[in-house]
Enzyme design. Structure first.
Site, short mmCIF file in Angstrom:
data_model
loop_
_atom_site.label_atom_id
_atom_site.label_comp_id
_atom_site.label_asym_id
_atom_site.label_seq_id
_atom_site.Cartn_x
_atom_site.Cartn_y
_atom_site.Cartn_z
N THR A 1 3.88 5.76 -3.87
CA THR A 1 4.23 6.83 -4.81
C THR A 1 3.04 7.17 -5.70
OG1 THR A 1 6.02 7.68 -6.20
CG2 THR A 1 5.31 5.43 -6.65
N ALA B 1 7.40 -5.12 -3.81
CA ALA B 1 8.83 -5.24 -4.11
C ALA B 1 9.71 -4.47 -3.13
CB ALA B 1 9.08 -4.73 -5.53
N ASP C 1 5.44 5.92 3.92
CA ASP C 1 6.35 6.26 2.81
C ASP C 1 5.81 7.42 1.95
OD1 ASP C 1 8.28 4.37 3.32
OD2 ASP C 1 7.44 2.88 1.96
N ALA D 1 7.96 0.90 -2.67
CA ALA D 1 6.93 1.91 -2.40
C ALA D 1 6.06 2.24 -3.61
CB ALA D 1 7.57 3.18 -1.82
N GLY D 2 5.77 1.25 -4.42
CA GLY D 2 4.97 1.46 -5.64
C GLY D 2 3.60 2.05 -5.36
N LYS E 1 11.22 4.17 -4.69
CA LYS E 1 12.34 4.45 -3.76
C LYS E 1 13.07 3.16 -3.44
CE LYS E 1 10.67 2.53 0.21
NZ LYS E 1 11.05 1.20 0.48
P1 ATP Z 1 6.56 -0.62 0.48
O1 ATP Z 1 7.94 -0.55 -0.09
O2 ATP Z 1 5.95 0.74 0.73
O3 ATP Z 1 6.43 -1.53 1.64
P2 ATP Z 1 5.82 -2.36 -1.65
O4 ATP Z 1 6.58 -1.81 -2.81
O5 ATP Z 1 6.45 -3.53 -0.96
O6 ATP Z 1 5.59 -1.20 -0.63
P3 ATP Z 1 3.40 -2.13 -3.12
O7 ATP Z 1 3.90 -2.38 -4.49
O8 ATP Z 1 3.06 -0.74 -2.74
O9 ATP Z 1 4.39 -2.76 -2.05
O10 ATP Z 1 2.12 -3.09 -2.96
C1 ATP Z 1 1.75 -3.68 -1.75
C2 ATP Z 1 0.27 -4.09 -1.83
O11 ATP Z 1 -0.52 -2.93 -2.02
C3 ATP Z 1 -0.02 -5.01 -2.99
O12 ATP Z 1 -0.49 -6.20 -2.43
C4 ATP Z 1 -1.11 -4.34 -3.81
O13 ATP Z 1 -2.19 -5.21 -4.02
C5 ATP Z 1 -1.58 -3.17 -2.95
N1 ATP Z 1 -1.77 -1.91 -3.71
C6 ATP Z 1 -2.70 -0.99 -3.46
N2 ATP Z 1 -2.58 0.06 -4.29
C7 ATP Z 1 -1.56 -0.19 -5.10
C8 ATP Z 1 -0.96 0.54 -6.18
N3 ATP Z 1 -1.42 1.73 -6.58
N4 ATP Z 1 0.12 -0.01 -6.77
C9 ATP Z 1 0.60 -1.20 -6.35
N5 ATP Z 1 0.06 -1.93 -5.36
C10 ATP Z 1 -1.01 -1.45 -4.73
#
Ligand code: ATP
Length: 313
Positions: free
Chosen positions: A109, A102, A141, A105-106, A11
């Site tokens: 999701t 990033a 999220d 929400a990797g 997202k």
């Molecule tokens: P958001 O946008 O929800 O704040 P984000 O995109 O900034 O999330 P993510 O990529 O979800 O952040 O990763 C944040 C932390 O979550 C990372 O430090 C990673 O180690 C941990 N993590 C746990 N499970 C996962 C996963 N399935 N995929 C990616 N990172 C994960």
């Protein structure tokens, strides 16, 4: 019992406003969330033993209990212990395409895909809103990631109202490879610096209701692309850009190009530009690459989508 493959889209935030502190200690937010077609692929395979295991092609992703996909499976196993005992555990394989840390929400999701997949694998018959209620316990999220599309998100981000789809638009995403930003850090720093601007707790409900009649919602309803671009906004830029000059420069350079608008997604470090066609997206991507030839800068062109988690087989 079947195996399942699912697509788990990322997202972006078209709008993120921090309204104030909630009585439960979280922030009250007003956001516009949008799914994009940059997605992880999740494969779930029953293993017949009482174990949950995570595999991932990206070595940066944790494979232990801290993985959000693991947490989602453990939550389901705890809630539906009969099904877990009867059918056994699951091997979760994640093909990571969404960059980590990033603001896309990797992790959320991936968790959403596991909830949707196990509901099918264990024949639980849960409705979308029941899955969303479970998802809320994993992260704010996750409920959005299950349904996807274009939505207003209030509360901690879990109270959703769907909006008209923006599938005709594209986004160019830009992120430095080794620059993840912690969401917890961004919100904590924002509170330290801007708490004096927060709306008082007893005015939160009224402020939240106003979001639904706000300018961005009106621009989306009338599909006014130019206006949507002008109204892109993210309060967290106020703390992330000064702390990360590279992200500030990236936003600045992308802002010099011909696009509908530019903003940082979530807590960063991804910055994106909204454009009206695939052709324009490719052009912006190329022009940005020329302005910033750093090999650590990763770029993606993506289309906005109305899809949340999709089961492909
Ligand atoms: P958001 O946008 O929800 O704040 P984000 O995109 O900034 O999330 P993510 O990529 O979800 O952040 O990763 C944040 C932390 O979550 C990372 O430090 C990673 O180690 C941990 N993590 C746990 N499970 C996962 C996963 N399935 N995929 C990616 N990172 C994960």
């Amino acid at each position: 019992m079947h195996s399942y493959s699912l697509i788990a889209p990322a997202k972006i935030n078209l709008y993120l406003e921090i309204i104030g502190d909630r009585p439960d200690g979280y922030h009250e937010l007003a956001m516009l969330l949008q799914s994009i077609d940059l997605a992880d692929r999740i494969h779930l395979r029953p293993n017949g033993i009482q174990t949950i295991r995570v595999h991932c092609d990206d070595p940066q992703v944790p494979l232990d209990e801290s993985n959000l996909a693991y947490k989602a499976a453990a939550l389901m196993a705890g809630q539906f212990s009969d099904a877990y005992s009867r059918y056994g555990g699951v091997e979760i394989s994640i093909q990571k395409r969404i960059p980590i840390g990033a603001g896309l929400a990797g992790g959320s999701t991936d968790a959403a895909a596991v909830l949707v997949g196990l509901n099918l694998m264990w024949s639980l018959g849960l409705t979308q809103s029941e899955l969303q209620e479970l998802g809320e316990r994993l992260g704010s999220d996750v409920p959005f990631c299950i349904v996807g599309g274009t939505a207003i998100a209030t509360g901690r981000g879990e109270q959703l109202s769907s909006l008209r789809s923006l599938d005709h638009l594209y986004a160019v995403l830009a992120k430095y490879r080794d620059l993840p930003i912690s969401t917890v850090w961004a919100y904590k720093t924002y509170r330290q610096q801007f708490q004096n601007t927060y709306v008082a707790i007893n005015n939160l409900v009224e402020r939240k209701q106003r979001v639904h009649s706000g300018s961005m919602v009106a621009a989306i309803a009338s599909q006014d692309n130019q206006r949507i671009g002008q109204l892109l906004h993210n309060d967290l830029e106020k703390v992330v850009l000064p702390a990360h000059p590279q992200v500030a420069e990236l936003r600045d350079k992308l802002g010099q190009l011909e696009t509908l608008g530019v903003v940082m997604s979530g807590s960063g470090s991804t910055v994106f530009a909204l454009v009206e066609s695939q052709f324009q997206a490719e052009r912006v991507r190329q022009e940005l690459r020329e302005l910033l030839p750093d090999p650590n800068l990763e770029l993606w062109t993506t289309r906005l989508t109305h899809m949340g988690i999709q089961v492909v087989s």
